[in-house]
Design a protein around this motif. Sequence first.
Motif, PDB file in Angstrom:
ATOM      1  N   ALA A  58       1.031  -1.160  -0.017  1.00 30.02           N
ATOM      2  CA  ALA A  58      -0.048  -0.079   0.146  1.00 30.02           C
ATOM      3  C   ALA A  58       1.016   1.293   0.001  1.00 30.02           C
ATOM      4  CB  ALA A  58      -0.891   0.112   1.096  1.00 30.02           C
ATOM      5  N   PRO A  61       3.076   3.743  -4.905  1.00 27.78           N
ATOM      6  CA  PRO A  61       2.260   4.672  -5.925  1.00 27.78           C
ATOM      7  C   PRO A  61       1.613   3.715  -6.809  1.00 27.78           C
ATOM      8  CG  PRO A  61       4.180   5.763  -5.589  1.00 27.78           C
ATOM      9  CD  PRO A  61       4.449   4.515  -5.022  1.00 27.78           C
ATOM     10  N   GLU A  62       0.218   3.994  -6.879  1.00 22.61           N
ATOM     11  CA  GLU A  62      -0.245   3.136  -8.147  1.00 22.61           C
ATOM     12  C   GLU A  62      -0.056   3.496  -9.648  1.00 22.61           C
ATOM     13  OE1 GLU A  62      -2.862   0.595  -7.806  1.00 22.61           O
ATOM     14  OE2 GLU A  62      -2.842   0.792  -5.572  1.00 22.61           O
ATOM     15  N   SER A  63       0.578   4.431  -9.646  1.00 23.82           N
ATOM     16  CA  SER A  63       1.118   5.231 -10.967  1.00 23.82           C
ATOM     17  C   SER A  63       2.403   4.397 -11.513  1.00 23.82           C
ATOM     18  CB  SER A  63       1.555   6.625 -10.843  1.00 23.82           C
ATOM     19  OG  SER A  63       2.639   6.741  -9.666  1.00 23.82           O
ATOM     20  N   LYS A  94       5.483  -0.742  -7.993  1.00 25.28           N
ATOM     21  CA  LYS A  94       4.129  -1.458  -8.252  1.00 25.28           C
ATOM     22  C   LYS A  94       3.948  -1.564  -9.594  1.00 25.28           C
ATOM     23  CE  LYS A  94      -0.172  -2.103  -6.616  1.00 25.28           C
ATOM     24  NZ  LYS A  94      -1.426  -1.770  -5.819  1.00 25.28           N
ATOM     25  N   ASP A  97      -1.482  -5.751  -9.520  1.00 24.03           N
ATOM     26  CA  ASP A  97      -2.382  -5.564  -8.222  1.00 24.03           C
ATOM     27  C   ASP A  97      -1.555  -6.120  -7.180  1.00 24.03           C
ATOM     28  OD1 ASP A  97      -4.259  -4.374  -9.448  1.00 24.03           O
ATOM     29  OD2 ASP A  97      -5.469  -6.090  -9.587  1.00 24.03           O
ATOM     30  N   ASN A  98      -0.926  -7.339  -7.363  1.00 23.44           N
ATOM     31  CA  ASN A  98      -0.110  -8.113  -6.270  1.00 23.44           C
ATOM     32  C   ASN A  98       1.422  -8.332  -6.715  1.00 23.44           C
ATOM     33  OD1 ASN A  98      -0.744  -8.801  -3.957  1.00 23.44           O
ATOM     34  ND2 ASN A  98      -0.758 -10.833  -4.419  1.00 23.44           N
TER      35      ASN A  98
END
Length: 178
Positions: A58, A61-63, A94, A97-98
């Motif tokens: 978490a 960053p999702e980016s 990242k 998703d995992n």
Amino acid sequence: MSDTNHAPDRRNFVTKAAAVVVGGLISVVAPVAGLFTVFDPLRRKSDTRGLVRVASLASLPESGEPRKFPVLDTLIDAWNKTENVPVGSVYLQKTGDNTVRVLNSVCPHLGCSVGYNASSHGYFCPCHRSSFALDGAIADPKSPSPRGMDELEAIVKDGEVWVKFQNFRKGSPDKIPV
Ligand code: FES
């Protein structure tokens, strides 16, 4: 014959019986303890053995922008166990998703610390100007580094990133663990 004449015999019998019992216990306990030692790795959580927890998923960053984290390990020698010893640092990125990509932050050329340049979305080593793409590959062919940044094995378990931290020989085109 009086009872006092039997006392030494009785004491001898008790001593021998105690020796047999203790000997029997040792012969049972020692092999069982040995089995625990032999099978100890099976009792541990095998999927994170040899890995170091670095960060939570978490926190990335999702980016897909990489983040740099210190790697803290537990060092054990013959007498001491020292926890949270800094052994290096890594970039975590990242990639799903995992899933994460993990790069050792040490430059494979001569060992300087590689920085991340957000504006160019790539890595740059200030010492001799090697540059690397987000996946760690050499970006500029004029880079003196003989190989791309070193990617490390990692797993994501219960939302935490676990890394098999390793260093590799510097100045070599091959990724040779040291
Ligand atoms: S140490 Fe990184 S380019 Fe030389």
